[in-house]
Write a protein that holds these residues in place. Structure first.
Motif, PDB file in Angstrom:
ATOM      1  N   ALA A 129       0.844  -1.199   0.000  1.00  0.00           N
ATOM      2  CA  ALA A 129       0.000   0.000   0.000  1.00  0.00           C
ATOM      3  C   ALA A 129       0.870   1.237   0.000  1.00  0.00           C
ATOM      4  CB  ALA A 129      -0.889  -0.009   1.237  1.00  0.00           C
ATOM      5  N   GLY A 130       0.568   2.179  -0.837  1.00  0.00           N
ATOM      6  CA  GLY A 130       1.305   3.437  -0.865  1.00  0.00           C
ATOM      7  C   GLY A 130       2.552   3.379  -1.710  1.00  0.00           C
ATOM      8  N   CYS A 131       2.938   2.182  -2.158  1.00  0.00           N
ATOM      9  CA  CYS A 131       4.121   2.115  -2.994  1.00  0.00           C
ATOM     10  C   CYS A 131       3.734   2.286  -4.449  1.00  0.00           C
ATOM     11  CB  CYS A 131       4.828   0.771  -2.840  1.00  0.00           C
ATOM     12  SG  CYS A 131       5.822   0.695  -1.358  1.00  0.00           S
ATOM     13  N   ALA A 132       4.691   2.681  -5.239  1.00  0.00           N
ATOM     14  CA  ALA A 132       4.420   2.906  -6.651  1.00  0.00           C
ATOM     15  C   ALA A 132       4.379   1.581  -7.385  1.00  0.00           C
ATOM     16  CB  ALA A 132       5.506   3.794  -7.229  1.00  0.00           C
ATOM     17  N   PRO A 133       3.615   1.491  -8.456  1.00  0.00           N
ATOM     18  CA  PRO A 133       3.538   0.238  -9.204  1.00  0.00           C
ATOM     19  C   PRO A 133       4.807  -0.008 -10.008  1.00  0.00           C
ATOM     20  CG  PRO A 133       2.280   1.933 -10.307  1.00  0.00           C
ATOM     21  CD  PRO A 133       2.743   2.510  -9.008  1.00  0.00           C
ATOM     22  N   ASP A 177      11.571   8.197  -5.453  1.00  0.00           N
ATOM     23  CA  ASP A 177      12.555   7.969  -6.511  1.00  0.00           C
ATOM     24  C   ASP A 177      12.191   6.719  -7.287  1.00  0.00           C
ATOM     25  OD1 ASP A 177      15.397   9.071  -4.548  1.00  0.00           O
ATOM     26  OD2 ASP A 177      14.144  10.147  -5.971  1.00  0.00           O
ATOM     27  N   THR A 178      12.310   6.798  -8.611  1.00  0.00           N
ATOM     28  CA  THR A 178      12.100   5.587  -9.414  1.00  0.00           C
ATOM     29  C   THR A 178      13.356   5.290 -10.214  1.00  0.00           C
ATOM     30  OG1 THR A 178      11.243   6.837 -11.284  1.00  0.00           O
ATOM     31  CG2 THR A 178       9.633   5.908  -9.782  1.00  0.00           C
ATOM     32  N   GLY A 179      13.575   4.002 -10.461  1.00  0.00           N
ATOM     33  CA  GLY A 179      14.668   3.573 -11.323  1.00  0.00           C
ATOM     34  C   GLY A 179      14.071   2.932 -12.559  1.00  0.00           C
ATOM     35  N   THR A 180      14.644   3.255 -13.709  1.00  0.00           N
ATOM     36  CA  THR A 180      14.186   2.655 -14.962  1.00  0.00           C
ATOM     37  C   THR A 180      15.340   1.914 -15.596  1.00  0.00           C
ATOM     38  OG1 THR A 180      12.686   4.515 -15.313  1.00  0.00           O
ATOM     39  CG2 THR A 180      13.136   3.115 -17.202  1.00  0.00           C
ATOM     40  N   LEU A 181      15.085   0.683 -15.997  1.00  0.00           N
ATOM     41  CA  LEU A 181      16.114  -0.110 -16.666  1.00  0.00           C
ATOM     42  C   LEU A 181      15.578  -0.514 -18.027  1.00  0.00           C
ATOM     43  CD1 LEU A 181      18.906  -1.317 -16.189  1.00  0.00           C
ATOM     44  CD2 LEU A 181      17.810  -3.362 -15.290  1.00  0.00           C
ATOM     45  N   VAL A 182      16.332  -0.208 -19.075  1.00  0.00           N
ATOM     46  CA  VAL A 182      15.940  -0.540 -20.445  1.00  0.00           C
ATOM     47  C   VAL A 182      17.004  -1.465 -21.020  1.00  0.00           C
ATOM     48  CG1 VAL A 182      15.468   0.370 -22.745  1.00  0.00           C
ATOM     49  CG2 VAL A 182      14.892   1.730 -20.731  1.00  0.00           C
ATOM     50  N   LEU A 183      16.572  -2.572 -21.639  1.00  0.00           N
ATOM     51  CA  LEU A 183      17.514  -3.522 -22.226  1.00  0.00           C
ATOM     52  C   LEU A 183      17.243  -3.640 -23.711  1.00  0.00           C
ATOM     53  CD1 LEU A 183      19.727  -5.691 -21.745  1.00  0.00           C
ATOM     54  CD2 LEU A 183      17.897  -7.332 -21.328  1.00  0.00           C
ATOM     55  N   ASP A 184      18.269  -3.466 -24.528  1.00  0.00           N
ATOM     56  CA  ASP A 184      18.122  -3.485 -25.984  1.00  0.00           C
ATOM     57  C   ASP A 184      18.867  -4.649 -26.601  1.00  0.00           C
ATOM     58  OD1 ASP A 184      18.417   0.132 -26.476  1.00  0.00           O
ATOM     59  OD2 ASP A 184      16.704  -1.127 -25.952  1.00  0.00           O
ATOM     60  N   PHE A 185      18.217  -5.298 -27.580  1.00  0.00           N
ATOM     61  CA  PHE A 185      18.897  -6.302 -28.418  1.00  0.00           C
ATOM     62  C   PHE A 185      18.984  -5.722 -29.823  1.00  0.00           C
ATOM     63  CE2 PHE A 185      18.616  -8.854 -24.969  1.00  0.00           C
ATOM     64  CZ  PHE A 185      18.099 -10.144 -25.061  1.00  0.00           C
ATOM     65  N   VAL A 186      20.200  -5.645 -30.370  1.00  0.00           N
ATOM     66  CA  VAL A 186      20.372  -5.107 -31.713  1.00  0.00           C
ATOM     67  C   VAL A 186      20.891  -6.214 -32.631  1.00  0.00           C
ATOM     68  CG1 VAL A 186      21.717  -3.469 -33.104  1.00  0.00           C
ATOM     69  CG2 VAL A 186      20.790  -2.775 -30.883  1.00  0.00           C
ATOM     70  N   GLU A 199      10.178   0.082 -14.845  1.00  0.00           N
ATOM     71  CA  GLU A 199      10.352   1.230 -13.974  1.00  0.00           C
ATOM     72  C   GLU A 199       9.714   0.903 -12.639  1.00  0.00           C
ATOM     73  OE1 GLU A 199       8.949   5.034 -15.428  1.00  0.00           O
ATOM     74  OE2 GLU A 199       8.635   5.714 -13.372  1.00  0.00           O
ATOM     75  N   GLU A 200      10.468   1.070 -11.571  1.00  0.00           N
ATOM     76  CA  GLU A 200       9.885   0.828 -10.265  1.00  0.00           C
ATOM     77  C   GLU A 200      10.464   1.748  -9.207  1.00  0.00           C
ATOM     78  OE1 GLU A 200      11.370  -3.360 -10.994  1.00  0.00           O
ATOM     79  OE2 GLU A 200      11.570  -3.178  -8.816  1.00  0.00           O
ATOM     80  N   SER A 201       9.727   1.851  -8.123  1.00  0.00           N
ATOM     81  CA  SER A 201      10.178   2.768  -7.087  1.00  0.00           C
ATOM     82  C   SER A 201      11.361   2.135  -6.358  1.00  0.00           C
ATOM     83  CB  SER A 201       9.050   3.098  -6.114  1.00  0.00           C
ATOM     84  OG  SER A 201       8.876   2.055  -5.205  1.00  0.00           O
ATOM     85  N   LEU A 202      12.244   3.015  -5.878  1.00  0.00           N
ATOM     86  CA  LEU A 202      13.510   2.527  -5.356  1.00  0.00           C
ATOM     87  C   LEU A 202      13.564   2.421  -3.848  1.00  0.00           C
ATOM     88  CD1 LEU A 202      16.089   4.360  -7.604  1.00  0.00           C
ATOM     89  CD2 LEU A 202      15.472   1.963  -7.628  1.00  0.00           C
TER      90      LEU A 202
END
Lengths: 182, 179
Positions: B20-24, B124-133, B147-150
């Protein structure tokens, strides 16, 4: 009476929140490493990130106090400053970063200065300073420990005595977390 | 899973509310239409670019970066991908990490008083993006982000490691089925 109370609360908030007056310290460490092998240190070159801020990086008072505090604290922990970078076991560098952050009265609520409708959503921006201290194994060139200390800069950067105080506290608390192999 | 419109994002957004109260947690992914993952089984990392993450504690922080890479490699090995050191792999991987502040209105935007002491707050939120080229065409064939709260997950090294482990697992769960 209610008006006076509200005024007092606002005044208190302004004081508490003027630059986020708490010092937050933590660190990351290389696990499974034998820290007893390190005896000497010297200041080494800094990498580009995290980016510094000229208000600190170009502030000779800040640099003096910081370097002095680190050297003193390491001496207390039994490390020796080596004569040259080449002969040192550890190379140390720091980053002094300033970022703008937003707060919505959180500190006031946390410290119990307001708790009901009198605690409006006071949105304000402040500048958070982060001092990062990096300690690198000179032979492997690997970062083996990183410590940081965060504090609001507003009342600190312009006041030399308060700045020296904050630096001393920050360095002491940071280096207390460095595994004392000796 | 076939996409109905070529070139459009097939964004599967999963909103998982935590305590409860945390970010999704926000998750999504993109697959380039017509990608044959069966032919793309070898990979290596693109040269590590040093972009600022937005948080000085994480910039150039090997404890953070190595954990991300090790976790991705572990998940890929479990799915039969092979990391190769010499020669040209079929895929080149890179990731981006960033930290930012977000505002949670805490219920103050509701038309009726849902709670007496609702308060907005920053987190604060952290976002992690992973790319395959695809190295042959030099185009992006797959991307996943989370993206999730830290909370205190940067200051506490074990917490950070656990959160990286979980986030990377969620990212790679979004690979097309069968991989």
């Amino acid at each position: 009476m209610r008006l006076l109370r509200q005024f007092a609360l606002v005044a208190l908030s302004a004081l508490t929140l003027s630059g986020c007056a708490t010092l937050n310290v933590s660190s990351h460490v290389q696990r499974g490493l034998d820290f007893t092998q390190y005896r000497t240190f010297d200041w080494g070159p800094a990498d580009a990130l995290p980016a510094g801020d000229p208000r600190l990086d170009k502030n000779p008072g800040f640099l003096d106090h910081l370097e002095g505090a680190v050297e003193k604290e390491l001496a207390v922990k039994g490390f020796e400053r080596s004569g040259t970078q080449e002969s040192a076991d550890l190379l140390i560098h720091y980053h002094a970063n300033i970022s703008r952050r937003i707060d919505v009265n959180q500190l006031d609520r946390d410290y119990g200065y307001c708790y009901d409708e009198t605690c409006g959503a006071l949105v304000f921006e402040y500048e958070a300073g982060t001092l990062v201290l990096d300690i690198v194994d000179a032979k492997t060139n690997r970062l083996i420990w990183r410590g940081w200390a965060q504090h609001g800069v507003r009342d600190v950067v312009d006041n030399e005595r308060r700045m020296a105080d904050t630096i001393n506290k920050a360095v002491k608390r940071m280096l207390a977390r460095f595994p004392n192999g000796l | 899973m076939r996409l109905s419109h070529a070139g459009t994002f097939a964004v599967m957004v999963l909103l998982l509310s935590a305590m409860a109260g945390c970010a999704p947690v926000l998750l999504g992914s993109y697959v380039s239409p017509g990608t044959d993952f069966g032919a793309l089984r070898t990979y290596n990392w693109a040269s590590t670019e040093s972009l600022a993450t937005g948080d000085p504690r994480l910039d150039n922080n090997p404890f953070f970066h190595e954990r991300v890479q090790q976790d991705v490699e572990k998940e890929l090995a479990a799915r039969g991908f092979e990391k190769i050191g010499t020669g040209t792999p079929k895929l080149r991987l890179h990731y981006h990490a960033s930290v930012s502040q977000r505002l949670d209105l805490g219920g103050t935007n509701l038309p009726y008083r849902a709670c007496d002491s609702c308060m907005p707050f920053m987190y604060d939120t952290g976002t992690l993006v992973l790319d395959f080229v695809d190295t042959r065409t030099n185009t992006l064939v797959w991307r996943a982000w989370a993206e999730e709260s830290l909370g205190g997950a940067i200051d506490n090294q074990e917490w950070m490691e656990k959160q990286i482990d979980e986030t990377v697992a969620r990212l790679l769960e979004q690979l097309p089925r069968g991989l």
